[in-house]
Write a protein that holds these residues in place. Structure first.
Motif, mmCIF file in Angstrom:
data_model
loop_
_atom_site.group_PDB
_atom_site.id
_atom_site.type_symbol
_atom_site.label_atom_id
_atom_site.label_comp_id
_atom_site.label_asym_id
_atom_site.label_seq_id
_atom_site.Cartn_x
_atom_site.Cartn_y
_atom_site.Cartn_z
ATOM 1 N N ALA A 386 126.807 51.820 89.206
ATOM 2 C CA ALA A 386 126.423 50.846 88.241
ATOM 3 C C ALA A 386 126.848 50.946 86.668
ATOM 4 O O ALA A 386 127.522 50.138 86.256
ATOM 5 C CB ALA A 386 124.918 50.363 88.237
ATOM 6 N N ASP A 387 126.727 52.363 86.275
ATOM 7 C CA ASP A 387 126.990 52.656 85.103
ATOM 8 C C ASP A 387 128.593 52.692 84.795
ATOM 9 O O ASP A 387 129.120 52.209 83.711
ATOM 10 C CB ASP A 387 126.384 54.009 84.736
ATOM 11 N N ARG A 388 129.185 52.771 85.664
ATOM 12 C CA ARG A 388 130.827 52.954 85.749
ATOM 13 C C ARG A 388 131.315 51.451 85.358
ATOM 14 O O ARG A 388 132.697 51.332 85.214
ATOM 15 C CB ARG A 388 131.347 53.630 86.775
ATOM 16 N N GLY A 410 124.887 55.124 80.484
ATOM 17 C CA GLY A 410 124.209 56.128 81.555
ATOM 18 C C GLY A 410 122.744 55.908 81.797
ATOM 19 O O GLY A 410 122.317 55.011 80.823
ATOM 20 N N VAL A 411 122.334 56.401 83.004
ATOM 21 C CA VAL A 411 120.783 56.121 83.104
ATOM 22 C C VAL A 411 120.335 54.774 83.023
ATOM 23 O O VAL A 411 119.435 54.342 82.531
ATOM 24 C CB VAL A 411 119.928 57.203 82.428
ATOM 25 N N GLY A 412 121.271 53.704 83.488
ATOM 26 C CA GLY A 412 120.780 52.347 83.347
ATOM 27 C C GLY A 412 121.202 51.603 82.228
ATOM 28 O O GLY A 412 120.599 50.354 81.954
ATOM 29 N N ARG A 413 121.722 52.362 81.063
ATOM 30 C CA ARG A 413 121.749 51.678 79.750
ATOM 31 C C ARG A 413 123.101 51.682 79.231
ATOM 32 O O ARG A 413 123.968 52.698 79.782
ATOM 33 C CB ARG A 413 120.837 52.602 78.936
ATOM 34 N N LYS A 432 120.132 47.050 78.740
ATOM 35 C CA LYS A 432 120.037 47.578 80.138
ATOM 36 C C LYS A 432 121.570 47.290 80.715
ATOM 37 O O LYS A 432 122.239 45.733 80.407
ATOM 38 C CB LYS A 432 119.099 46.582 80.924
ATOM 39 N N VAL A 433 121.898 47.779 81.838
ATOM 40 C CA VAL A 433 123.346 47.635 82.359
ATOM 41 C C VAL A 433 123.259 46.109 83.034
ATOM 42 O O VAL A 433 124.353 45.695 83.320
ATOM 43 C CB VAL A 433 123.796 48.692 83.381
ATOM 44 N N ASP A 434 122.139 45.752 83.441
ATOM 45 C CA ASP A 434 122.169 44.461 84.082
ATOM 46 C C ASP A 434 121.663 43.260 83.205
ATOM 47 O O ASP A 434 121.269 42.258 83.700
ATOM 48 C CB ASP A 434 121.316 44.542 85.405
ATOM 49 N N ASP A 435 121.725 43.378 81.892
ATOM 50 C CA ASP A 435 121.572 42.388 80.965
ATOM 51 C C ASP A 435 122.411 41.193 81.279
ATOM 52 O O ASP A 435 123.606 41.218 80.854
ATOM 53 C CB ASP A 435 121.828 42.792 79.664
ATOM 54 N N PRO A 436 121.978 40.187 81.646
ATOM 55 C CA PRO A 436 122.564 38.852 82.090
ATOM 56 C C PRO A 436 123.038 38.254 80.795
ATOM 57 O O PRO A 436 124.428 37.531 80.831
ATOM 58 C CB PRO A 436 121.505 37.993 82.472
#
Length: 468
Positions: A386-388, A410-413, A432-436
């Motif tokens: 996900a980070d990539r 990294g680590v979800g951020r 966050k990596v999934d911030d909409p």
């Protein structure tokens, strides 16, 4: 050999890194390294600030990090580089119909064919005008070499770096080449250079002194004869406007060897799709699918399959690459995979029918098989994958903060610096990596479109700016 220096060679200065510095105000004047960021990545381009620490192209990225730990390390943004390259090539095309691109940042131009120059003075003026136009249109610099032959023009542009112009006057070629190492000549790579070194030949002057017969004995008739001519300053290769590609390919080196056969097949499918995307972008189709596999022990296998006719159908290429993979033993692990298409042809009516069929199949596919939207990691992916999705250096847009670029993840951020090519250095924020509200976006032009001046006109020589 021409009696006038009307062959121009342009080489943009530290192109990828310079484009990144122009796009990111916070990196200007600082060391920047562009390339693969994994433990097996290599340097594509280093800025001049990074080169002072010994970093250079083709160096392992791990070594670059040891030499210059405080540099900004970025993944290439080829969409930006192609956009800037198109602007530069358009300027070259205004000088002459004979433009021979060698890469995104390098090209030969026949000034005489376009009427842009007919002697040393007008050639110099055209070169200086080109450099000014490139800086005005892109904000970047390029170095220009002018000579009566392609080989010499390229040598001149190398001497002009960075941001300069060197013109080699006719009649001075032999004296210029004599002290240079043999590797300066086209066709002298590491193997040929080592072969000549063992024979006691390390400079161009020593090649000339050895004579054509000795070079033919050492290197063979064709290679030895052509190198002798080049060593004496003779190069009659014309500037060729059309350089027809023989193949299209993509490849990836993995940070950790792949052992899972399902994962390997998935990567091959993705590479096949990327390859077809490039193929279609070039308006071509091809009939031979090539698979490249580099295994854990660095042994490299290449397999190919020739189809009944040319295609640009991603399903066809995926299936062929998969069949080729079935015949390869990957038990010990795989460190690199590549997929290519050769035997290129222009589109035919049959190709268009195949493409339409492929699009129908994609439209009829179950919704569950659709790729996740850009910026939205798939639920089943582990955090590392996900980070990539947020490559370092790539452009993003935030609903509240606007345009920016990824400093790292990294680590979800994911950490983003919000700035544009036209702003002051911007602030850094983490999400966050999934911030909409955060999505990947296209690069902004390096120079605002409404501020790009028209290219300079006129044939008269400008102020002398070249180096001796």
């Amino acid at each position: 050999m021409r009696a006038t220096p009307t062959i121009l060679h342009l080489d943009m200065d530290a192109f990828f890194a310079a484009a990144e510095q122009a796009a990111k105000p916070s990196l200007r004047g600082k060391p920047v390294v562009v390339g693969g960021l994994g433990p097996r990545g290599v340097v594509a381009t280093a800025s001049y600030e990074a080169r002072r620490f010994g970093v250079h192209s083709a160096m392992p990225m791990a070594q670059a990090r040891r030499l210059c730990p405080n540099a900004a390390y970025l993944i290439p943004r080829f969409s930006l580089y192609r956009s800037v390259s198109d602007q530069v090539m358009e300027l070259l095309g205004r000088l002459s119909p004979l433009v021979e691109p060698l890469s995104l940042d390098e090209a030969f131009v026949d000034l005489e064919a376009g009427g842009a120059a007919h002697d040393a003075a007008t050639a110099r003026a055209a070169g200086e005008r080109l450099r000014r136009d490139i800086r005005a249109a892109t904000g970047l610099t390029g170095s220009v070499g002018l000579a009566g032959a392609k080989m010499l023009a390229k040598i001149a542009s190398e001497q002009a770096k960075p941001d300069g112009l060197v013109l080699i006057e006719p009649g001075t070629e032999s004296a210029l080449l004599a002290p240079m190492p043999v590797r300066i000549l086209p066709g002298v790579g590491p193997a040929t250079g080592e072969h000549l070194r063992r024979a006691g030949i390390t400079t161009v002057a020593e090649m000339v002194e050895a004579g054509e017969d000795e070079l033919v004995r050492l290197l063979g008739k064709a290679h030895g004869g052509s190198l002798y001519l080049m060593a004496t300053g003779h190069d009659d290769r014309p500037v060729v406007a059309e350089r027809d590609a023989k193949s299209v390919s993509v490849e990836d080196t993995f940070d950790v060897d792949l052992h899972d056969r399902v994962r390997i097949r998935t990567e091959v499918d993705r590479l096949a799709d990327r390859c077809v995307h490039r193929l279609r972008g070039a308006g071509r189709s091809g009939r031979t699918v090539v698979l490249k596999v580099r295994r854990f022990d660095f042994s490299t296998l290449t397999r190919s399959e020739t189809l009944r006719g040319p295609t640009d159908d991603p399903a066809v290429v995926r299936e062929a690459a998969g069949r080729l993979l079935d015949g390869v033993d990957t038990t010990g692990g795989v460190r690199l995979l590549g997929v290519g298409v050769s035997g290129l042809a222009d589109f035919t009516q049959e190709d268009l029918f195949a493409q339409a069929a492929g699009e129908r199949e994609a439209a009829e596919a179950p919704a569950a098989e659709e790729e996740p939207a850009v910026g939205e990691p798939a639920d089943e992916e582990p955090p590392a994958l996900a980070d990539r999705r947020w490559p370092a250096g790539h452009d993003v847009w935030h609903a509240e903060h606007g345009p920016g670029w990824v400093q790292g993840s990294g680590v979800g951020r994911v950490t983003v610096r919000f700035e544009t090519p036209y702003s002051e250095p911007g602030r850094v924020r983490t999400f966050k990596v999934d911030d909409p509200e955060l999505v990947l976006s296209d690069p902004l032009p390096l120079v605002p479109v409404d501020q790009v001046p028209a290219p300079e006109q006129g044939d008269g020589p400008g102020e002398p700016m070249s180096r001796p």
